[in-house]
Design a protein around this motif. Structure first.
Motif, short mmCIF file in Angstrom:
data_model
loop_
_atom_site.label_atom_id
_atom_site.label_comp_id
_atom_site.label_asym_id
_atom_site.label_seq_id
_atom_site.Cartn_x
_atom_site.Cartn_y
_atom_site.Cartn_z
N THR A 182 55.11 57.40 31.52
CA THR A 182 54.39 56.30 32.15
C THR A 182 54.23 55.12 31.21
OG1 THR A 182 53.11 58.02 33.30
CG2 THR A 182 52.35 55.77 33.54
N VAL A 183 54.27 55.39 29.90
CA VAL A 183 54.15 54.33 28.90
C VAL A 183 55.40 54.39 28.00
CG1 VAL A 183 52.63 53.27 27.18
CG2 VAL A 183 51.65 54.70 28.97
N PRO A 184 56.55 53.94 28.52
CA PRO A 184 57.78 53.96 27.71
C PRO A 184 57.78 52.85 26.66
CG PRO A 184 58.20 52.92 29.81
CD PRO A 184 56.78 53.39 29.86
N HIS A 185 58.67 52.97 25.69
CA HIS A 185 58.71 52.03 24.57
C HIS A 185 60.08 51.38 24.40
CE1 HIS A 185 55.36 54.78 23.64
NE2 HIS A 185 54.82 53.74 22.99
N ILE A 186 60.08 50.26 23.72
CA ILE A 186 61.30 49.69 23.15
C ILE A 186 61.14 49.68 21.64
CG2 ILE A 186 62.10 48.31 25.11
CD1 ILE A 186 60.76 45.87 23.73
N TYR A 187 62.27 49.80 20.94
CA TYR A 187 62.22 50.13 19.52
C TYR A 187 63.45 49.56 18.86
CZ TYR A 187 61.65 53.62 15.67
OH TYR A 187 61.47 54.26 14.47
N GLY A 188 63.27 48.74 17.83
CA GLY A 188 64.44 48.23 17.14
C GLY A 188 64.22 46.91 16.42
N ILE A 189 65.32 46.27 16.07
CA ILE A 189 65.31 45.06 15.24
C ILE A 189 66.20 43.99 15.86
CG2 ILE A 189 65.77 44.14 12.92
CD1 ILE A 189 65.64 47.12 11.95
N LEU A 190 65.68 42.78 15.94
CA LEU A 190 66.47 41.63 16.38
C LEU A 190 66.67 40.71 15.18
CD1 LEU A 190 64.06 42.20 18.75
CD2 LEU A 190 65.62 40.75 20.01
N THR A 191 67.89 40.23 14.99
CA THR A 191 68.21 39.35 13.86
C THR A 191 68.62 37.98 14.39
OG1 THR A 191 69.00 41.27 12.61
CG2 THR A 191 69.60 39.08 11.77
N ALA B 146 52.72 64.76 31.95
CA ALA B 146 53.09 63.40 31.54
C ALA B 146 52.50 62.36 32.50
CB ALA B 146 54.61 63.27 31.49
N LEU B 147 52.50 62.67 33.79
CA LEU B 147 51.95 61.75 34.78
C LEU B 147 50.42 61.67 34.68
CD1 LEU B 147 54.18 62.65 37.87
CD2 LEU B 147 54.40 60.67 36.35
N LEU B 148 49.81 62.76 34.25
CA LEU B 148 48.35 62.78 34.10
C LEU B 148 47.89 62.14 32.78
CD1 LEU B 148 47.46 66.38 35.36
CD2 LEU B 148 46.75 64.22 36.41
N ASP B 149 48.79 62.05 31.82
CA ASP B 149 48.42 61.61 30.48
C ASP B 149 47.68 60.27 30.45
OD1 ASP B 149 48.64 62.11 27.54
OD2 ASP B 149 49.74 60.21 27.63
N PRO B 150 48.14 59.22 31.16
CA PRO B 150 47.39 57.95 31.10
C PRO B 150 45.99 58.07 31.67
CG PRO B 150 49.14 57.84 32.75
CD PRO B 150 49.37 59.08 31.96
N TRP B 151 45.78 58.94 32.66
CA TRP B 151 44.46 59.11 33.23
C TRP B 151 43.53 59.82 32.25
CZ3 TRP B 151 43.85 56.23 37.37
CH2 TRP B 151 44.98 55.94 38.15
N ILE B 152 44.08 60.76 31.49
CA ILE B 152 43.30 61.44 30.46
C ILE B 152 42.88 60.44 29.39
CG2 ILE B 152 43.38 63.19 28.64
CD1 ILE B 152 45.35 64.75 30.45
N PHE B 153 43.83 59.57 28.99
CA PHE B 153 43.55 58.57 27.96
C PHE B 153 42.47 57.60 28.44
CE2 PHE B 153 44.96 55.08 25.00
CZ PHE B 153 44.75 55.80 23.83
N MET B 154 42.55 57.17 29.71
CA MET B 154 41.54 56.27 30.25
C MET B 154 40.19 56.95 30.37
SD MET B 154 43.45 53.85 33.10
CE MET B 154 44.37 55.14 33.96
N SER B 155 40.18 58.23 30.69
CA SER B 155 38.90 58.95 30.79
C SER B 155 38.24 59.07 29.42
CB SER B 155 39.11 60.33 31.40
OG SER B 155 39.84 61.18 30.53
N LEU B 156 39.06 59.23 28.37
CA LEU B 156 38.51 59.26 27.01
C LEU B 156 37.88 57.91 26.67
CD1 LEU B 156 41.37 61.20 25.17
CD2 LEU B 156 39.03 62.00 25.54
N THR C 26 56.31 67.50 33.56
CA THR C 26 56.29 66.24 34.32
C THR C 26 54.87 65.90 34.78
OG1 THR C 26 58.56 66.60 35.07
CG2 THR C 26 57.23 65.03 36.32
N LEU C 27 54.17 66.89 35.33
CA LEU C 27 52.81 66.66 35.82
C LEU C 27 51.86 66.25 34.69
CD1 LEU C 27 52.44 69.58 38.40
CD2 LEU C 27 52.71 67.13 38.88
N GLY D 37 62.47 77.99 34.11
CA GLY D 37 62.77 76.65 33.61
C GLY D 37 62.28 75.56 34.53
N PHE D 38 62.38 75.79 35.83
CA PHE D 38 61.93 74.81 36.81
C PHE D 38 60.43 74.58 36.70
CE2 PHE D 38 59.86 74.20 40.93
CZ PHE D 38 60.38 72.98 41.31
N PHE D 39 59.67 75.68 36.59
CA PHE D 39 58.22 75.56 36.53
C PHE D 39 57.77 74.92 35.21
CE2 PHE D 39 58.67 78.96 39.72
CZ PHE D 39 57.93 78.40 40.74
N THR D 40 58.49 75.20 34.14
CA THR D 40 58.18 74.57 32.85
C THR D 40 58.40 73.07 32.94
OG1 THR D 40 58.84 76.57 31.66
CG2 THR D 40 58.76 74.52 30.40
#
Length: 361
Positions: free
Chosen positions: A351-360, A25-35, A22-23, A14-17
């Motif tokens: 690395t790229v968290p979101h906010i989600y919802g409705i303001l009235t 997820a941390l690499l994901d923005p760099w992959i997106f920028m490389s694309l 985590t790794l 479980g620890f290694f998974t």
């Protein structure tokens, strides 16, 4: 029994998974920028063919024209990929079925869906315009309304042949009955509105990037919205000057989907937009924002996100990762209800968290 010397205590599968997740997820923005970077040769060749030599002079670091062309080529591929994932969140949002950052059933919702006069911020190529199509998203509701009308038709009493006095009494009773029916129908309509899309009468799309307008107009036509959707070819700050049809407190809804990361002077412009929303109007939000310091590992993610953001805007057309959009929205003015949260399924290492919802308002 002594632990195996080949595996330290507490480092099971479980620890290694978790570490791998985590790794990645941390690499994901760099992959997106490389694309995105892989579209640089295509962009350069395209600008050469079009003889846009001035755009080439500044390159990706200095020329806004180059960045816009580069991002346009990349987003033609990446946009549909982003939509296919985000649509699962956006459709329930526009139906009003989001509470505390989570999608809920219609019975659990407490806000009406998008409808009336709508302002879409930064539609870009029109990735989301089809979501404003009543023909597609109100089909079931129209059928339900027709059923209600059929059941209600012909319920009046026939008073023909009654004496004048009895007809007067009956007419008075009928009037009271009709009033009660109208009140009941109004309550049912209000109840139906909660957690449901409403009929859209007009959509305005604020999009200052002229270069993308042909594709945006194409998608508007494809969605059958040519008579409903109007492109406003300027920025938020120029609405008052160039769009007199949009008056303060005239909008029923504002929709911002992954766009407030790129607008100039976000705090100022969000405040301007707030003024155009009528009392009771709703702002539907799905945006990526800066990492939250209160979450576990928040200090690390703030530093890491700030480092990623040194390169991200260059590769992603000026998009900013470090905006405190939730605070800007809350401070834009007084709200009767603020239902805005980070989706609970997003982990601390996002690395790229979101906010989600409705303001009235």
């Amino acid at each position: 029994m002594a632990p195996s010397p080949s595996r330290p205590t507490g480092t099971g599968p479980g620890f290694f998974t978790s570490l791998k997740t985590t790794l990645l997820a941390l690499l994901d923005p760099w992959i997106f920028m490389s694309l995105s970077a892989s579209y640089l040769p295509t962009t350069i060749l395209s600008l050469l063919r079009q003889r846009r030599f001035l755009a080439l002079l500044g390159g990706p670091l200095l020329s806004n024209r180059f960045q816009s062309a580069w991002f346009g080529h990349f987003w033609a591929w990446a946009g549909p990929q982003v939509r296919s994932k985000a649509e699962l969140n956006v459709v329930p949002l526009l139906e009003g079925r989001v509470t505390n950052g989570q999608i809920v059933s219609k019975s659990e919702a407490h806000a009406a869906g998008v409808g009336g006069v709508v302002l879409e911020i930064g539609p870009g190529s029109g990735m989301w315009v089809s979501l404003f199509s009543d023909a597609k998203y109100l089909k079931d509701q129209v059928e339900e309304d027709e059923d209600d009308h059929a059941h209600g038709h012909g319920e009046g009493d026939d008073h023909e042949g009654l004496s004048a006095s009895w007809a007067t009494i009956a007419s008075s009773e009928q009037h009271q009955h009709q009033q009660q029916q109208q009140q009941q129908q109004q309550k049912q309509t209000t109840k139906k509105a909660i957690g449901s899309r409403q009929r859209i009468t007009q959509v305005y799309g604020v999009e200052p990037n002229y270069g993308i307008h042909p594709l945006l107009q194409h998608n508007i036509t494809q969605a059958g919205l040519s008579q409903t959707y109007t492109i406003l070819p300027f920025g938020i700050e120029d609405i008052e000057r160039y769009a007199p049809q949009i008056q303060p407190e005239s909008l029923d809804c504002i929709v911002s989907i992954l766009c407030l990361c790129s607008i100039p002077e976000p705090q100022k412009n969000i405040g301007i937009l707030y003024r155009y929303l009528k009392p009771g109007g709703r702002w539907f939000v799905y945006e990526h924002v800066k990492c939250c310091s209160d979450m576990p590992g928040g200090w690390f993610m703030n530093v890491y996100q700030a480092f990623v953001n040194l390169f991200w805007p260059v590769c992603l057309g000026g998009c900013q990762l470090r905006r405190d959009t939730a605070r800007y929205l809350r401070e834009a003015g007084p709200w009767t209800d603020v239902d805005l949260a980070q989706p609970p399924n997003e982990q601390w290492h996002q690395t790229v968290p979101h906010i989600y919802g409705i303001l009235t308002k």
